[in-house]
Scaffold this motif. Structure first.
Motif, PDB file in Angstrom:
ATOM      1  N   VAL A  52     -36.829  54.008 -89.498  1.00 28.82           N
ATOM      2  CA  VAL A  52     -35.570  53.919 -90.251  1.00 28.82           C
ATOM      3  C   VAL A  52     -34.431  53.588 -89.294  1.00 28.82           C
ATOM      4  O   VAL A  52     -34.340  54.159 -88.205  1.00 28.82           O
ATOM      5  N   VAL A  53     -33.581  52.662 -89.715  1.00 28.99           N
ATOM      6  CA  VAL A  53     -32.294  52.448 -89.043  1.00 28.99           C
ATOM      7  C   VAL A  53     -31.227  52.867 -90.055  1.00 28.99           C
ATOM      8  O   VAL A  53     -31.261  52.426 -91.217  1.00 28.99           O
ATOM      9  N   ALA A  54     -30.320  53.740 -89.645  1.00 29.30           N
ATOM     10  CA  ALA A  54     -29.331  54.279 -90.592  1.00 29.30           C
ATOM     11  C   ALA A  54     -27.919  53.854 -90.223  1.00 29.30           C
ATOM     12  O   ALA A  54     -27.529  53.900 -89.053  1.00 29.30           O
ATOM     13  N   PRO A 108     -34.202  58.877 -88.100  1.00 28.99           N
ATOM     14  CA  PRO A 108     -33.948  57.459 -87.827  1.00 28.99           C
ATOM     15  C   PRO A 108     -34.089  57.112 -86.344  1.00 28.99           C
ATOM     16  O   PRO A 108     -33.705  57.895 -85.473  1.00 28.99           O
ATOM     17  N   LYS A 109     -34.673  55.939 -86.086  1.00 33.59           N
ATOM     18  CA  LYS A 109     -34.863  55.491 -84.699  1.00 33.59           C
ATOM     19  C   LYS A 109     -33.510  55.130 -84.091  1.00 33.59           C
ATOM     20  O   LYS A 109     -33.278  55.353 -82.909  1.00 33.59           O
ATOM     21  N   ASP A 155     -33.479  43.731 -83.732  1.00 36.72           N
ATOM     22  CA  ASP A 155     -34.344  42.941 -82.837  1.00 36.72           C
ATOM     23  C   ASP A 155     -35.072  43.850 -81.855  1.00 36.72           C
ATOM     24  O   ASP A 155     -36.264  43.671 -81.587  1.00 36.72           O
ATOM     25  N   LEU A 156     -34.331  44.807 -81.303  1.00 31.23           N
ATOM     26  CA  LEU A 156     -34.943  45.732 -80.332  1.00 31.23           C
ATOM     27  C   LEU A 156     -36.147  46.460 -80.934  1.00 31.23           C
ATOM     28  O   LEU A 156     -37.105  46.794 -80.237  1.00 31.23           O
ATOM     29  N   LEU A 157     -36.084  46.723 -82.236  1.00 30.89           N
ATOM     30  CA  LEU A 157     -37.186  47.433 -82.909  1.00 30.89           C
ATOM     31  C   LEU A 157     -38.229  46.465 -83.457  1.00 30.89           C
ATOM     32  O   LEU A 157     -39.217  46.885 -84.059  1.00 30.89           O
TER      33      LEU A 157
END
Ligand code: NAD
Length: 358
Positions: free
Chosen positions: A113-115, A147-148, A29-31
Motif C-alpha cells: 500500500v502507498v498512502a 503502508p510501504k 517507481d521505487l516500489l
C-alpha cells in the motif's frame, strides 16, 4: 518507567508541501508498481485523478465505494476488484476510512500500500486494521497492512473544512495523550507524542485565522504523523477502547467522538498519571491540561457532547460493561463500571461537566 520493549516499525515517509504532485510517481517507481488499484472516495476523486495523471496508464482500476469504519462487505468488494484487475499495488488517497479500505485489501491479498492521507487520522503509519460487521467493530494488528510509503502533503488538507480539521486534529492529540499510558509505551513513543502535541497545538492555534495557509496545515499534518507513529508503537488505552465501543455501537463519526471524549478520560487519569500530565502540560504550554485540551478546539465549531451526535442518556448504560471488559489492566486510574459511567456521563453532557468524571 525504565523497563520497556520497543519494536520500531518500517515504512518510508515523504513529507512536504506539493510532494503528492512532485514525488508520488518516483515513489511508485521505487516500489516497481505497474498495475495500480486506486482507492479514493468520490469527494477525493478529482484530486486523486489529478495526482495520478503522470502515471494514468498504470491505474488498472479505481474503487470509490469507501464507507466509514470499513464494513466487511466493502472490504470484500475492494478485494475482488484488486484480484480481478490484477493489481500489484494499492494507492489510497483520502482519510482514515480510505486508508482502512486499502489496509483491508492488503490484509488478504498482501499487496503493498502507498498512502496519501488527506486528514489527520494517522492510520497510514499504523499496522492496525479495522472492519465492522453488523455494528461490531473488529480490529487487529498485522504488519502486512502497514503502508510501504506515505506521502504527506499539507496542501491536500487545505480543503478539509475547519470543523472537521479540528475534530481530526483532536483525534491526533488523543493518539499522543493516550501514548503516555498505553500498554507498549516507551521513552521513544512518549518523546514522539510530546512533540506531536506541540505541533498539533501550534496548528490548532492558527487554524481559525488561516485555514488555507500552508504553515498551519504543515504543523497539523506533521503533528498527525508524529501522533500516528506514537500510537502505532504504544498501542491503545482506555480512551481508544471507549471510542471503539461507542463508534461501533452507535455508528458515530470517528474524529468527533475522539475529540469529545478525550478531556474526560484525561480528567479521570490525570490524578494518577503525573508524568504524563506534566509532559502534556509542557507541550501545550498550559498548567491545567484538561482545561487546555477543552479550549484547543473551542470556538472552531464541532459538537461539545455525545448527545449532539444522537447518543441518548439511556444509551450510556448499554455500553459501560463492554468498555470495562476491554479496558487495559494497568490504566493509571483503575477502571470500574462507575468510573466509565462517569466519563461517559461527562462526555455525553459536554461543556462544564469534566469535573464529574474524576
Ligand atoms: P474519514 O476518512 O471517514 O473522512 C471523513 C470525511 O472527510 C469524509 O467524508 C471524507 O471524504 C472527507 N475528507 C477527507 N479528506 C478531505 C479533504 N482533504 N478535504 C475535504 N474533505 C475530506 O475520517 P477520518 O477521521 O480520516 O478516519 C476515520 C477512520 O479511520 C475510522 O474508521 C477510524 O477507525 C480509522 N482510523 C484507523 C486508525 C488505525 O490505526 N487503523 C487510526 C486512526 C483512524
Amino acid at each position: 518507567m525504565t523497563d520497556f520493549t520497543y519494536d520500531g516499525l518500517p515504512g518510508r515517509i515523504v513529507f512536504g508541501a506539493g510532494a503528492a504532485h512532485t514525488r508520488l510517481a518516483g515513489e511508485l517507481d521505487l516500489l516497481g508498481a505497474q498495475r495500480i488499484l486506486l482507492i479514493a472516495t468520490d469527494t477525493e476523486g478529482d484530486l486523486a485523478t489529478r495526482l495520478c495523471t503522470p502515471f494514468a496508464d498504470r491505474i488498472v482500476s479505481t474503487f470509490s465505494h469507501v464507507r466509514p469504519h470499513v464494513p466487511v462487505e466493502v472490504a470484500e468488494l475492494a478485494r475482488k476488484v484488486a484480484t480481478d484487475s490484477g493489481a500489484d499495488l494499492v494507492l489510497s488517497v483520502g482519510g482514515g476510512s480510505t486508508t482502512g479500505t486499502a489496509k483491508a485489501v492488503a490484509l488478504t491479498t498482501r499487496l503493498p500500500v502507498v498512502a496519501i492521507p488527506t486528514t489527520y487520522a494517522g492510520s497510514e503509519v499504523t499496522p492496525v486494521w479495522g472492519m465492522t460487521d453488523h455494528g461490531r467493530k473488529t480490529t487487529g494488528t498485522d504488519g502486512r497492512v502497514l503502508p510501504k510509503t506515505v506521502v504527506y502533503d499539507p496542501d491536500l488538507t487545505v480543503s478539509l473544512p475547519v470543523e472537521l480539521s479540528v475534530a481530526s486534529a483532536l483525534n491526533a492529540v488523543a493518539h499522543c495523550v493516550e501514548a503516555f499510558w498505553a500498554p507498549r509505551r516507551s521513552p521513544v513513543s512518549s518523546a514522539v507524542a510530546e512533540d506531536g502535541i506541540r505541533h498539533l497545538a501550534a496548528g490548532l492555534d492558527t487554524l481559525a485565522a488561516s485555514p488555507t495557509v500552508t504553515p498551519a496545515r504543515e504543523e497539523l499534518l506533521l503533528g498527525a504523523y508524529l501522533a500516528g507513529s506514537a500510537f502505532a508503537v504504544a498501542g491503545s488505552g482506555l480512551h481508544h477502547k471507549i471510542c471503539h465501543v461507542l463508534g461501533g455501537a452507535f455508528d458515530l463519526p470517528h474524529a468527533q467522538t475522539h475529540a469529545i471524549v478525550l478531556p474526560y478520560v484525561l480528567a479521570y487519569n490525570a490524578p494518577n498519571a503525573t508524568e504524563a500530565t506534566n509532559r502534556i502540560s509542557r507541550a501545550l504550554g498550559r498548567p491545567d491540561t484538561v482545561t487546555a485540551l477543552r479550549e484547543l478546539g473551542a470556538g472552531l465549531g464541532g459538537p461539545a457532547g455525545l448527545r449532539e451526535l444522537g447518543v441518548t442518556e439511556a444509551d450510556i448504560d448499554t455500553v459501560v460493561g463492554d468498555i470495562t471488559a476491554i479496558a487495559p489492566a494497568d490504566n493509571p486510574t483503575p477502571v470500574t463500571d462507575e468510573g466509565v459511567r462517569s466519563i461517559l456521563r461527562g462526555a455525553w453532557a459536554g461543556s462544564d461537566s469534566v469535573e464529574t468524571a474524576r
